[in-house]
Design a protein around this motif. Structure first.
Motif, mmCIF file in Angstrom:
data_model
loop_
_atom_site.group_PDB
_atom_site.id
_atom_site.type_symbol
_atom_site.label_atom_id
_atom_site.label_comp_id
_atom_site.label_asym_id
_atom_site.label_seq_id
_atom_site.Cartn_x
_atom_site.Cartn_y
_atom_site.Cartn_z
ATOM 1 N N MET A 50 0.817 -1.205 0.000
ATOM 2 C CA MET A 50 0.000 0.000 0.000
ATOM 3 C C MET A 50 0.856 1.261 0.000
ATOM 4 O O MET A 50 0.453 2.285 -0.563
ATOM 5 N N SER A 51 2.014 1.212 0.609
ATOM 6 C CA SER A 51 2.919 2.363 0.556
ATOM 7 C C SER A 51 3.358 2.621 -0.880
ATOM 8 O O SER A 51 3.405 3.772 -1.344
ATOM 9 N N HIS A 52 3.648 1.550 -1.592
ATOM 10 C CA HIS A 52 4.031 1.675 -3.006
ATOM 11 C C HIS A 52 2.865 2.212 -3.825
ATOM 12 O O HIS A 52 3.029 3.106 -4.665
ATOM 13 N N PHE A 53 1.675 1.672 -3.574
ATOM 14 C CA PHE A 53 0.479 2.124 -4.281
ATOM 15 C C PHE A 53 0.207 3.603 -4.002
ATOM 16 O O PHE A 53 -0.084 4.386 -4.909
ATOM 17 N N THR A 54 0.320 3.989 -2.747
ATOM 18 C CA THR A 54 0.071 5.378 -2.371
ATOM 19 C C THR A 54 1.089 6.309 -3.014
ATOM 20 O O THR A 54 0.729 7.360 -3.583
ATOM 21 N N GLU A 55 2.342 5.932 -2.955
ATOM 22 C CA GLU A 55 3.404 6.785 -3.503
ATOM 23 C C GLU A 55 3.236 7.023 -4.995
ATOM 24 O O GLU A 55 3.413 8.148 -5.490
ATOM 25 N N HIS A 56 2.873 5.978 -5.708
ATOM 26 C CA HIS A 56 2.859 6.075 -7.169
ATOM 27 C C HIS A 56 1.492 6.377 -7.767
ATOM 28 O O HIS A 56 1.421 6.789 -8.939
ATOM 29 N N HIS A 57 0.410 6.213 -6.994
ATOM 30 C CA HIS A 57 -0.909 6.308 -7.619
ATOM 31 C C HIS A 57 -1.922 7.176 -6.886
ATOM 32 O O HIS A 57 -2.935 7.541 -7.483
ATOM 33 N N LEU A 58 -1.691 7.479 -5.635
ATOM 34 C CA LEU A 58 -2.683 8.264 -4.904
ATOM 35 C C LEU A 58 -2.278 9.720 -4.735
ATOM 36 O O LEU A 58 -2.931 10.459 -4.011
ATOM 37 N N SER A 59 -1.237 10.122 -5.413
ATOM 38 C CA SER A 59 -0.849 11.532 -5.386
ATOM 39 C C SER A 59 -1.470 12.244 -6.581
ATOM 40 O O SER A 59 -1.872 11.608 -7.562
ATOM 41 N N SER A 60 -1.540 13.543 -6.506
ATOM 42 C CA SER A 60 -2.202 14.318 -7.563
ATOM 43 C C SER A 60 -1.460 14.266 -8.890
ATOM 44 O O SER A 60 -2.019 14.586 -9.936
ATOM 45 N N ASN A 61 -0.196 13.859 -8.858
ATOM 46 C CA ASN A 61 0.563 13.782 -10.114
ATOM 47 C C ASN A 61 0.643 12.358 -10.656
ATOM 48 O O ASN A 61 1.504 12.039 -11.469
ATOM 49 N N SER A 62 -0.260 11.492 -10.221
ATOM 50 C CA SER A 62 -0.275 10.119 -10.733
ATOM 51 C C SER A 62 -0.507 10.128 -12.237
ATOM 52 O O SER A 62 -1.462 10.750 -12.718
ATOM 53 N N PRO A 63 0.336 9.431 -12.994
ATOM 54 C CA PRO A 63 0.159 9.430 -14.448
ATOM 55 C C PRO A 63 -0.923 8.481 -14.929
ATOM 56 O O PRO A 63 -1.285 8.497 -16.102
ATOM 57 N N ILE A 64 -1.469 7.655 -14.039
ATOM 58 C CA ILE A 64 -2.404 6.625 -14.482
ATOM 59 C C ILE A 64 -3.795 6.767 -13.869
ATOM 60 O O ILE A 64 -4.793 6.479 -14.502
ATOM 61 N N TYR A 65 -3.888 7.216 -12.622
ATOM 62 C CA TYR A 65 -5.175 7.569 -12.028
ATOM 63 C C TYR A 65 -5.198 9.092 -11.940
ATOM 64 O O TYR A 65 -4.605 9.686 -11.041
ATOM 65 N N THR A 66 -5.886 9.716 -12.868
ATOM 66 C CA THR A 66 -5.675 11.150 -13.100
ATOM 67 C C THR A 66 -6.594 12.068 -12.306
ATOM 68 O O THR A 66 -6.471 13.282 -12.412
ATOM 69 N N ASP A 67 -7.521 11.523 -11.532
ATOM 70 C CA ASP A 67 -8.377 12.373 -10.710
ATOM 71 C C ASP A 67 -8.778 11.622 -9.449
ATOM 72 O O ASP A 67 -8.563 10.419 -9.324
ATOM 73 N N ASP A 68 -9.386 12.333 -8.518
ATOM 74 C CA ASP A 68 -9.739 11.729 -7.236
ATOM 75 C C ASP A 68 -10.748 10.593 -7.394
ATOM 76 O O ASP A 68 -10.696 9.606 -6.650
ATOM 77 N N ASP A 69 -11.671 10.724 -8.343
ATOM 78 C CA ASP A 69 -12.653 9.657 -8.539
ATOM 79 C C ASP A 69 -11.966 8.361 -8.960
ATOM 80 O O ASP A 69 -12.305 7.275 -8.463
ATOM 81 N N ALA A 70 -11.019 8.469 -9.881
ATOM 82 C CA ALA A 70 -10.302 7.272 -10.342
ATOM 83 C C ALA A 70 -9.497 6.660 -9.213
ATOM 84 O O ALA A 70 -9.440 5.424 -9.068
ATOM 85 N N ARG A 71 -8.877 7.490 -8.394
ATOM 86 C CA ARG A 71 -8.078 6.970 -7.287
ATOM 87 C C ARG A 71 -8.973 6.327 -6.222
ATOM 88 O O ARG A 71 -8.646 5.261 -5.679
ATOM 89 N N SER A 72 -10.096 6.943 -5.931
ATOM 90 C CA SER A 72 -11.030 6.364 -4.959
ATOM 91 C C SER A 72 -11.597 5.038 -5.461
ATOM 92 O O SER A 72 -11.760 4.087 -4.691
ATOM 93 N N THR A 73 -11.893 4.987 -6.757
ATOM 94 C CA THR A 73 -12.402 3.742 -7.346
ATOM 95 C C THR A 73 -11.379 2.626 -7.232
ATOM 96 O O THR A 73 -11.715 1.470 -6.916
ATOM 97 N N ALA A 74 -10.114 2.942 -7.467
ATOM 98 C CA ALA A 74 -9.060 1.922 -7.359
ATOM 99 C C ALA A 74 -8.948 1.407 -5.923
ATOM 100 O O ALA A 74 -8.797 0.196 -5.700
ATOM 101 N N VAL A 75 -9.022 2.295 -4.943
ATOM 102 C CA VAL A 75 -8.970 1.875 -3.537
ATOM 103 C C VAL A 75 -10.145 0.966 -3.212
ATOM 104 O O VAL A 75 -9.983 -0.080 -2.576
ATOM 105 N N ARG A 76 -11.339 1.349 -3.659
ATOM 106 C CA ARG A 76 -12.524 0.517 -3.393
ATOM 107 C C ARG A 76 -12.398 -0.853 -4.046
ATOM 108 O O ARG A 76 -12.799 -1.863 -3.474
#
Length: 255
Positions: free
Chosen positions: A56-82
């Protein structure tokens, strides 16, 4: 393998950076989410919940920040967590409540505050709102989709072994094991969760059935090979030795 900390006095292994960084080579966002989901389910199934924070630390570092190149908005990031959490919920039907419960609480503590459910949402269970009749219908439909299409599966063997057990797993009892697995989502996503859990449990007979289930629902031989390599690679890194030979990846052509 070195250890990061201890869990009940037992050293926690450290997954190699090379394994975690292999997720970054997956270009498709949906498949990348599946990768993290399957790794976390594998760790739960193998009884290494204390390694989940590294993933989860790796996931957070690379995908849950605002500059994530693959999950580009909060909705996409929340969906991935769910989706990751939902995969772990579904694995309860394979792994059981004890290991999954520890893994779920560990996962919950790793999710950044802004992506945790809050207020009424945090206390709300969508499954609780569903009628018993609908849950039973879903469970039966799931069972028919995976098992009834498979001529190698003896549908009466479970009944002969225990009619009560068959009643539970086929989704028509209050416990409804199949209902854990059939909660609405893409059938192939559910298949990934099931097979990842089964690898950790060393349940080779069930692996055969559910790899066929994945093929019935759109997976390819290459998909199954990649999932096998991922799950067995994690086990190898952790020093897990399985009792049984790997179930071969099946072929459903002509079934």
């Amino acid at each position: 393998m070195t250890s990061a900390s201890t869990f009940f006095g037992v050293p926690t292994p450290i997954l190699p950076t090379s394994l975690l960084d292999s997720a970054l080579m997956i270009a498709d966002p949906a498949r990348r989410t599946l990768w993290y989901m399957c790794v976390i389910i594998s760790l739960s199934s193998l009884n290494y919940p204390d390694v989940i924070p590294q993933v989860m630390s790796h996931f957070t570092e690379h995908h849950l920040s605002s500059n994530s190149p693959i999950y580009t908005d909060d909705d996409a990031r929340s969906t991935a967590v769910r989706q990751i959490r939902e995969g772990l919920i579904k694995s309860t039907g394979i792994v059981g409540a004890a290991r999954t419960g520890v893994a779920m609480r560990t996962l919950g503590n790793c999710i950044p505050e802004e992506y945790r459910e809050k207020g009424d949402e945090a206390m709300h269970s969508p499954r609780k709102e569903e009628s018993v009749e609908e849950a039973r219908r879903r469970g039966k439909e799931f069972w028919l989709n995976i098992y009834a299409r498979n001529p190698a599966f003896d549908q009466n063997a479970t009944v002969r072994a225990s009619a009560d057990y068959a009643f539970i797993i086929r989704g028509r009892s209050p416990l409804r094991a199949c209902v854990f697995l059939s909660w609405p989502s893409e059938p192939l996503e559910t298949g990934y969760a099931i097979v990842a859990a089964l690898y950790g449990m060393d349940a080779q007979t069930q692996l055969q059935h559910h790899m066929k289930g994945m093929l019935f629902n759109g997976a390819t031989h290459e998909d199954l090979l990649e999932l096998q390599q991922l799950c067995l690679g994690i086990a190898k890194e952790l020093g897990v030795v399985f009792r049984f030979p790997n179930a071969p990846i099946p072929n459903v052509d002509g079934l």
